[in-house]
Design a protein around this motif. Sequence first.
Motif, PDB file in Angstrom:
ATOM      1  N   GLY A 322       0.806  -1.208   0.000  1.00 54.69           N
ATOM      2  CA  GLY A 322       0.000   0.000   0.000  1.00 54.69           C
ATOM      3  C   GLY A 322       0.844   1.265   0.000  1.00 54.69           C
ATOM      4  N   LEU A 323       1.989   1.227   0.675  1.00 55.91           N
ATOM      5  CA  LEU A 323       2.866   2.393   0.730  1.00 55.91           C
ATOM      6  C   LEU A 323       3.897   2.405  -0.392  1.00 55.91           C
ATOM      7  N   GLY A 324       3.955   1.316  -1.167  1.00 58.12           N
ATOM      8  CA  GLY A 324       4.909   1.268  -2.274  1.00 58.12           C
ATOM      9  C   GLY A 324       6.317   0.909  -1.854  1.00 58.12           C
ATOM     10  N   CYS A 325       6.477   0.065  -0.825  1.00 58.69           N
ATOM     11  CA  CYS A 325       7.814  -0.367  -0.372  1.00 58.69           C
ATOM     12  C   CYS A 325       8.322  -1.476  -1.295  1.00 58.69           C
ATOM     13  N   GLU A 326       8.729  -1.120  -2.499  1.00 59.48           N
ATOM     14  CA  GLU A 326       9.106  -2.122  -3.485  1.00 59.48           C
ATOM     15  C   GLU A 326      10.344  -2.916  -3.071  1.00 59.48           C
ATOM     16  N   THR A 327      11.232  -2.322  -2.280  1.00 60.08           N
ATOM     17  CA  THR A 327      12.436  -3.044  -1.867  1.00 60.08           C
ATOM     18  C   THR A 327      12.116  -4.187  -0.913  1.00 60.08           C
ATOM     19  N   ALA A 328      10.916  -4.186  -0.316  1.00 66.44           N
ATOM     20  CA  ALA A 328      10.566  -5.224   0.662  1.00 66.44           C
ATOM     21  C   ALA A 328       9.417  -6.119   0.223  1.00 66.44           C
ATOM     22  N   ALA A 329       8.650  -5.704  -0.780  1.00 63.38           N
ATOM     23  CA  ALA A 329       7.434  -6.444  -1.126  1.00 63.38           C
ATOM     24  C   ALA A 329       7.724  -7.892  -1.500  1.00 63.38           C
ATOM     25  N   ILE A 352       0.216 -16.494  -4.072  1.00 64.27           N
ATOM     26  CA  ILE A 352       0.936 -15.265  -3.754  1.00 64.27           C
ATOM     27  C   ILE A 352       2.262 -15.182  -4.511  1.00 64.27           C
ATOM     28  N   VAL A 353       2.919 -16.321  -4.741  1.00 65.85           N
ATOM     29  CA  VAL A 353       4.201 -16.246  -5.449  1.00 65.85           C
ATOM     30  C   VAL A 353       3.986 -15.985  -6.935  1.00 65.85           C
ATOM     31  N   ILE A 354       2.969 -16.582  -7.524  1.00 68.05           N
ATOM     32  CA  ILE A 354       2.701 -16.363  -8.945  1.00 68.05           C
ATOM     33  C   ILE A 354       2.228 -14.935  -9.196  1.00 68.05           C
ATOM     34  N   ALA A 355       1.520 -14.352  -8.244  1.00 66.11           N
ATOM     35  CA  ALA A 355       1.086 -12.957  -8.396  1.00 66.11           C
ATOM     36  C   ALA A 355       2.266 -11.995  -8.313  1.00 66.11           C
ATOM     37  N   ARG A 356       3.280 -12.336  -7.517  1.00 64.13           N
ATOM     38  CA  ARG A 356       4.401 -11.409  -7.316  1.00 64.13           C
ATOM     39  C   ARG A 356       5.447 -11.497  -8.426  1.00 64.13           C
TER      40      ARG A 356
END
Length: 636
Positions: A322-329, A352-356
């Motif tokens: 939601g906050l856009g923490c791409e380094t941790a998502a 969840i892995v296929i979505a990411r």
Amino acid sequence: AAAVLGERVDQRLLAEVSLAPPEALAESLQLLVDQQILVAREPGSLAFRHALIREVVAARVLPDQRRRWHESAYAVLRPDADDSTLAWHAAGAGLDAETVATTTRGARAALDRGSGHEALRLAELGLTRRPGDGTLHELAARAAYVRGLYDVAQNHARLWAAAAVGAERAEADCLLASLRWHVGDRAGQWLHLQLALDAVEGGPHTPTLARVYAAHANACLRAEQPAEAVRWADRALATAGGALDVVRRALADKGSALLELGPDHAAEGLALLDNAIAQARAVHDLDTLGRAVNNGLPARWQGLPPLAAWQIYDDAHALVTGLGCETAAGKVVRQGVDLAEQSGQWQRGWDIVIARLPVETDAVERVVLSVKAALLALERGLDDEAVALHERVVVEGHGMDQYWARIYMALLDVAVSARLRGQGEALRSLTRYRAAVTAQEHQRRAYRSAQAGLWALDAGVSPAQVRGFLAATGVKPEHPGARASFAHLECALLETEGSVAAAVAAGRDAVDCMDLPASWRADAHTRLGRCLLRTGLVSEARRQVGIALEMLAQWPGWRRRTAEQVRSRLDAPHRELTVREREVSALVVEGLPNRVIAERLGVSPRTIAVHVSRILAKTNCRSRTELAVSILRPVS
């Protein structure tokens, strides 16, 4: 004019820029709205209904006219507008100095509020007017890093470093160190950290020195050196002074390191992480926030029932995305897959892995998530998906020097070879696994070697060859986190070798370990049940296989089919063998005649004949040979 001035245009600005009479302007705008070319977004603001229409209209305006409109807009808005808006008009008007000034201020403000996308757009706009500007390259590098655009961040960071000296160069090297880690270059990370330290150590205590110490703490944490990470974090805190960004990073790294040091430090570690999260969230420090959230997850759900653990995961995932923490998502998703494996929920882990995967920008994280997805596919029997993911891992993982990622890639190679390519290729894959990293690195992930051995054993590789593989990698059950996996493997090895009593003992040890993922614990229960059946302990065998099937209720695939096959054998009419009957059946399996069995047990041959007759009746076997086959035969 509306098309030139931007995606959204204030009607008052349009009136001042176009110099059209108010009545004529209002009539023209109303006509455009009626024709559905423009749309009113909010009071006093208009926008084109389709971006393509705006682009076509703007392209028809002559450059000089476009420049004059932007000049007018810049002059009108300058007293009150934000830097982002002013930068757009300054660039359109050809005001280079004003463009650089407004993009620099705007990019810095965007970073402060956590908007990496806006910061990167502004910084790169400024660089079109002043190529090579060190400050703009710094802002662009930091913005791209926050967004997870590591290649873009590296390009800007290198240009920033090339123009920087002293403390500024040290800061650039700290960012470059982190970027090298994210693309799988561990050696490059340490090189840049050393360059940063050389530039500032020995001088006064400055925020830059504290940032270099904090960067070392983070690197030690990544290198699985928690005690060193605590030491560097303490040095950062001691020299941070008023540099609150350093305090946040050091708190996050020290808290994470304390969790790695063991349960005695868990409470203090989580308290430090909570402090870091609160501070980072207040100032939109997305990198620190993401790391602090992710690193605390296993400790937070340790020992909780699956429903409560999944709530913690869902909250963490919603926060970082939601906050856009791409380094941790991606890292949070990896923890979610681990939780799915631990709780035996295949579909949740797969979803969840296929979505990411399609949106993951971290090269190392993308490879590790691909490995996890491929292993899940193998569990379910999705062979084509597993092969495609394996091929992707081979290509994208080439050249990475992070040992834990290389071990994980090698484990997938063993699993694919074992399940899909037969005994010979499985044996060769063990050789490749052994050569993937050093002996010391194998010992730090000793449980992975045990998992590789299990995959290969199930493919028909002999117990002697598997034991030889373990000896060659130098791993032992005493190595960290390895006891459960080695007990599981030892049960399988002893069962295959025919040492059923010893296999039962090893199996009991394995099922008592909660460290194994649910599917592997279930496999241990199935193996134990099979061995118990071979010793005649039917009731306990049935209980163990029942536990396995409960664990595999949401884990479809070959492990559940294997457990169901064992249960089908147990569901056939059986009666429990007595202790003496189990002793006799074990000697029958060895091929001994009644006379020799009688001598060993100190009874008469007639007594042994009675025991054999009762054993055959209880096990529904028609002959001694059928009894031996039924006891020795493992379920494939």
